[in-house]
Design an enzyme around this catalytic site. Structure first.
Site, short mmCIF file in Angstrom:
data_model
loop_
_atom_site.label_atom_id
_atom_site.label_comp_id
_atom_site.label_asym_id
_atom_site.label_seq_id
_atom_site.Cartn_x
_atom_site.Cartn_y
_atom_site.Cartn_z
NE ARG A 3 9.81 -5.51 8.65
CZ ARG A 3 8.61 -6.07 8.66
NH1 ARG A 3 8.06 -6.41 9.79
NH2 ARG A 3 7.97 -6.29 7.55
CB VAL A 49 -13.81 -0.42 5.42
CG1 VAL A 49 -15.00 -1.33 5.11
CG2 VAL A 49 -13.62 -0.30 6.92
CE LYS A 68 -10.69 -5.19 5.18
NZ LYS A 68 -10.43 -6.19 4.14
CB VAL A 107 -0.97 0.01 1.21
CG1 VAL A 107 -1.92 1.19 1.12
CG2 VAL A 107 -1.76 -1.30 1.28
N GLY A 156 -10.86 -1.75 0.67
CA GLY A 156 -9.81 -1.30 -0.26
C GLY A 156 -10.17 -0.04 -1.01
CD GLU A 169 -4.65 -7.67 6.35
OE1 GLU A 169 -4.05 -6.98 7.18
OE2 GLU A 169 -5.06 -7.18 5.28
CD GLU A 225 -13.43 5.48 2.08
OE1 GLU A 225 -13.86 4.32 2.15
OE2 GLU A 225 -14.13 6.49 2.28
CG ASP A 261 -8.95 -8.10 6.80
OD1 ASP A 261 -8.20 -7.18 7.16
OD2 ASP A 261 -9.65 -8.05 5.76
P1 NAP Z 1 3.27 -4.80 3.64
O1 NAP Z 1 3.35 -4.97 2.17
O2 NAP Z 1 3.73 -5.91 4.51
O3 NAP Z 1 4.10 -3.48 4.01
C1 NAP Z 1 4.39 -3.12 5.34
C2 NAP Z 1 5.43 -1.99 5.32
O4 NAP Z 1 5.67 -1.57 6.64
C3 NAP Z 1 6.78 -2.43 4.73
O5 NAP Z 1 7.33 -1.40 3.96
C4 NAP Z 1 7.64 -2.65 5.99
O6 NAP Z 1 9.01 -2.41 5.77
C5 NAP Z 1 7.07 -1.61 6.92
N1 NAP Z 1 7.23 -1.98 8.32
C6 NAP Z 1 6.64 -3.00 8.97
N2 NAP Z 1 7.06 -3.04 10.25
C7 NAP Z 1 7.93 -2.01 10.39
C8 NAP Z 1 8.72 -1.52 11.47
N3 NAP Z 1 8.69 -2.11 12.65
N4 NAP Z 1 9.49 -0.44 11.25
C9 NAP Z 1 9.53 0.17 10.03
N5 NAP Z 1 8.81 -0.25 8.97
C10 NAP Z 1 8.03 -1.32 9.16
O7 NAP Z 1 1.80 -4.44 4.11
P2 NAP Z 1 0.61 -3.85 3.22
O8 NAP Z 1 -0.06 -4.96 2.52
O9 NAP Z 1 1.07 -2.68 2.46
O10 NAP Z 1 -0.39 -3.40 4.38
C11 NAP Z 1 -0.16 -2.25 5.16
C12 NAP Z 1 -1.42 -1.91 5.94
O11 NAP Z 1 -2.48 -1.66 5.05
C13 NAP Z 1 -1.91 -3.00 6.89
O12 NAP Z 1 -2.49 -2.41 8.03
C14 NAP Z 1 -2.98 -3.71 6.08
O13 NAP Z 1 -3.96 -4.33 6.88
C15 NAP Z 1 -3.57 -2.54 5.35
N6 NAP Z 1 -4.26 -2.84 4.08
C16 NAP Z 1 -3.62 -3.62 3.15
C17 NAP Z 1 -4.27 -3.86 1.93
C18 NAP Z 1 -3.64 -4.69 0.85
O14 NAP Z 1 -4.30 -4.94 -0.16
N7 NAP Z 1 -2.40 -5.13 0.99
C19 NAP Z 1 -5.53 -3.30 1.70
C20 NAP Z 1 -6.13 -2.50 2.68
C21 NAP Z 1 -5.47 -2.28 3.87
P3 NAP Z 1 9.87 -3.31 4.75
O15 NAP Z 1 9.34 -2.98 3.38
O16 NAP Z 1 11.27 -2.85 4.92
O17 NAP Z 1 9.63 -4.71 5.16
N1 HSE Z 2 -6.20 -8.66 3.32
C1 HSE Z 2 -7.22 -7.74 3.00
C2 HSE Z 2 -8.19 -8.38 2.02
C3 HSE Z 2 -6.64 -6.50 2.40
O1 HSE Z 2 -7.83 -9.40 1.41
O2 HSE Z 2 -9.30 -7.88 1.86
C4 HSE Z 2 -7.66 -5.41 2.18
O3 HSE Z 2 -8.12 -4.90 3.38
#
Ligand code: NAP
Ligand code: HSE
Length: 436
Positions: free
Chosen positions: A45, A132, A205, A14, A134, A190, A129, A201
Site C-alpha cells: 500500500r 488455518v 478457520k 506474513v 498458522g 488481525e 495451508e 477469525d
Molecule cells: P499485515 O501485516 O497488515 O500486512 C498486509 C500487507 O498488505 C501490507 O504489506 C500492506 O501494505 C498490504 N496491503 C494491504 N492493503 C493493500 C492494498 N490495498 N494495496 C496494496 N497493498 C496492500 O497483515 P498480515 O498479518 O501479514 O496478514 C496478511 C494475511 O495473512 C491476512 O489475510 C491474515 O488474516 C493472514 N494471516 C495472518 C497471520 C499472522 O500471524 N499475522 C497468520 C495467518 C494468516 P503496507 O505494508 O504498505 O501497509
Molecule cells: N490473528 C490470527 C491468530 C492469525 O491470532 O490466530 C493467524 O491466523
C-alpha cells in the site's frame, strides 16, 4: 535449474516472512524441489514504508493489478487480507490462469466456493495451508493424511491471539487491553482485532476445517460464533478449582440431522492434552473412524510460522501444476461433485455439559428457586458452589455444573433465571467438552 516466478500481494507480517524464507532458505528449497523460486514483484500500500526484509532485485509497486497481470508470474501469493479487493484480484489472477496461494481465511471461508469453481474452470489451483492454524500443516494432514477415514469430529484452538490472551489472563493482575496490545505488537492479531477476540477469525478457520473434514460446502454464515471478551478472571479461577481450563475452541461434529459448527469459550478437563496448549500455540484435534483421535500442535500465528506454511504451498503448487487437474488434490479434499448437502444445524441442537455462573441475592430460599428452575427444565446439577460476591456484598456468586443436556433446555432455564428478581447482572454459560 528452472525458475518459477511468484508475485506477492502484501509484504506485512506474513509477506515479509515469506520473502525472508524465499531469500534465506532458498538453497534447501531447491534441494527439495529441483527448481528455484523467484519473487518477481510485490504490491504494497505504502511504497515509502521501511521494510524489515531485503527486497533487492524485486519490483515493488503500489498497483496491485501489476501483480495479477504480470506476464511472467506463475503463482500469485495473496497476503494482504480482506475480502473486497483481495477477492477481485484473485479472480483476475485465476482468469489469467495463475495459481493462487493465500493465507486469507476470511476470503476462503466466505468466498471459497466461488473461487474454487473459478479455479477449476481455469485449470489452476488455490492452496491455503497458512489460512488455518498458522504454521501447523493441518490442512495437508486432514485432506491427505487422514483421507482413509470418515472424520467424526474436529476441535481446535485455532486463534493464536485469543489463546495468548486467555493464557496471559491467568496471571494475577493481567489487563485484557494490555495483553491484546502485546499480541498486536507481536504480529499475531488481525487488522481488526475484534475478529480474534469475538471468534470471527476462528469461525473462518473452523468453516474451512469442517469442509475438509466432512466434504461439505464452505458455510461460514451458519457457523455459531461466541467470543472470549465476557470471560472474567473469576470464571478462570472457578474453572481451575473445578479441574478445567477455559479454551476458545472451534468444534465441528456430525449431528443427528447434519453437522454442527461452533466457536465458543469451552471448559476442557485439565488432563486432556489440548487444555495445556498455551500462548500463541494452536492445536487441532481430529477424530477419524480408523485412526481415532489425533492432534496437531504448533505456532498459530506470526511471521515465520505462517510464512513456513505459505512457502510449503508454493512448493506443492509447483509440484502439482504439471499434473492433470483430476490427479491434483481437490481444493477441499473431496471431488467438487461429491460434496454432501446435509445441513449445518442450529446451536440449540447441540448437547454438552454446562458451567453456569450467576450473581444471586444472598437471601434464604434463592438457591432453591434457582435449582427448582433447573429441575423443571429437566437439567440435573452435578456440582454447585456458592461464595460471597466480591463485586456486590448483597449478592452471592453461584456456580453450577450441569449434566449433558440439549442447549435448547439450557437456554430455556437461563431465560427463566434471568427473569428472577433475585438474579443480578448477566448469567455466564460456558460449554464443557471432554474431547474423549
Ligand atoms: P499485515 O501485516 O497488515 O500486512 C498486509 C500487507 O498488505 C501490507 O504489506 C500492506 O501494505 C498490504 N496491503 C494491504 N492493503 C493493500 C492494498 N490495498 N494495496 C496494496 N497493498 C496492500 O497483515 P498480515 O498479518 O501479514 O496478514 C496478511 C494475511 O495473512 C491476512 O489475510 C491474515 O488474516 C493472514 N494471516 C495472518 C497471520 C499472522 O500471524 N499475522 C497468520 C495467518 C494468516 P503496507 O505494508 O504498505 O501497509
Ligand atoms: N490473528 C490470527 C491468530 C492469525 O491470532 O490466530 C493467524 O491466523
Amino acid at each position: 535449474m528452472k525458475t518459477v516466478k511468484v508475485g506477492l500481494l502484501g509484504m506485512g507480517t506474513v509477506g515479509g516472512g515469506t520473502v525472508d524464507i524465499l531469500t534465506n532458505t532458498i538453497s534447501e528449497i531447491e534441494r527439495r524441489l529441483g527448481q528455484t523460486i523467484e519473487v518477481a514483484i510485490i504490491a504494497v500500500r505504502d511504497l515509502n514504508r521501511p521494510r524489515a526484509v531485503d527486497t533487492t532485485g524485486i519490483t515493488l509497486t503500489d498497483n496491485t493489478a501489476d501483480v495479477v497481470n504480470h506476464p511472467d508470474v506463475d503463482i500469485v501469493v495473496e497476503l494482504m487480507g480482506g475480502t473486497g479487493l483481495a477477492k477481485e484480484l484473485l479472480e483476475t489472477a485465476l482468469k489469467n490462469k495463475k495459481h493462487v496461494v493465500t493465507a486469507n481465511k476470511a476470503l476462503i471461508a466466505e468466498h471459497g466456493n466461488e473461487l474454487f469453481a473459478l479455479a477449476r474452470e481455469n485449470g489452476v489451483m488455490i492452496n491455503y495451508e497458512a489460512a488455518v492454524a498458522g504454521g501447523i500443516p493441518v490442512i495437508k494432514a486432514m485432506r491427505e493424511g487422514l483421507a482413509g477415514n470418515e472424520i467424526e469430529w474436529v476441535a481446535g484452538i485455532i486463534n493464536g491471539t485469543g489463546n495468548y490472551i486467555l493464557t496471559e489472563m491467568k496471571k494475577p493482575g493481567a489487563d485484557f487491553a494490555q495483553v491484546l496490545k502485546v499480541a498486536q505488537e507481536l504480529g499475531y492479531a488481525e487488522a481488526d482485532p475484534t475478529f480474534d477476540v469475538e471468534g470471527i477469525d476462528a469461525a473462518h478457520k473452523l468453516t474451512i476445517l469442517a469442509s475438509i473434514a466432512f466434504g461439505i460446502e464452505l458455510q461460514f454464515n451458519k457457523t455459531y460464533t461466541e467470543g472470549i471478551s465476557k470471560i472474567t478472571a473469576d470464571d478462570i479461577r472457578f474453572a481451575d478449582q473445578l479441574g478445567y481450563e477455559i479454551k476458545h475452541l472451534g468444534v465441528a461434529s456430525r449431528a443427528e440431522n447434519g453437522f454442527s459448527l461452533r466457536v465458543h469459550p469451552t471448559m476442557v478437563p485439565k488432563d486432556v492434552l489440548i487444555a495445556n496448549v498455551n500462548g500463541v500455540m494452536n492445536a487441532v484435534m481430529a477424530k477419524g473412524n480408523h485412526v481415532g483421535p489425533t492432534m496437531y500442535y504448533g505456532p498459530g500465528a506470526g511471521a515465520g510460522p505462517t510464512a513456513s506454511a505459505v512457502v510449503a504451498d508454493i512448493i506443492d503448487t509447483i509440484r502439482w501444476q504439471d499434473q492433470p487437474q483430476e490427479d491434483q488434490v481437490p481444493g477441499l479434499g473431496f471431488r467438487a461433485d461429491q460434496l454432501e448437502s446435509a445441513p449445518v444445524v442450529s446451536i440449540e441442537e447441540i448437547e454438552t455439559a454446562y458451567y453456569i455462573r450467576c450473581f444471586a441475592k444472598d437471601h434464604a430460599g434463592v438457591l432453591a428457586k434457582v435449582t427448582g428452575i433447573m429441575a423443571d427444565s429437566g437439567i440435573s446439577i452435578e456440582h454447585v458452589h456458592q461464595e460471597p460476591c466480591q463485586q456486590n456484598p448483597d449478592d452471592a456468586t453461584l456456580v453450577m455444573i450441569t449434566n449433558t443436556v440439549k442447549e435448547a433446555k439450557i437456554n430455556q432455564a437461563i431465560a427463566q433465571l434471568d427473569g428472577l428478581a433475585d438474579i443480578d447482572g448477566e448469567i455466564m454459560r460456558i460449554r464443557i467438552e471432554s474431547l474423549g
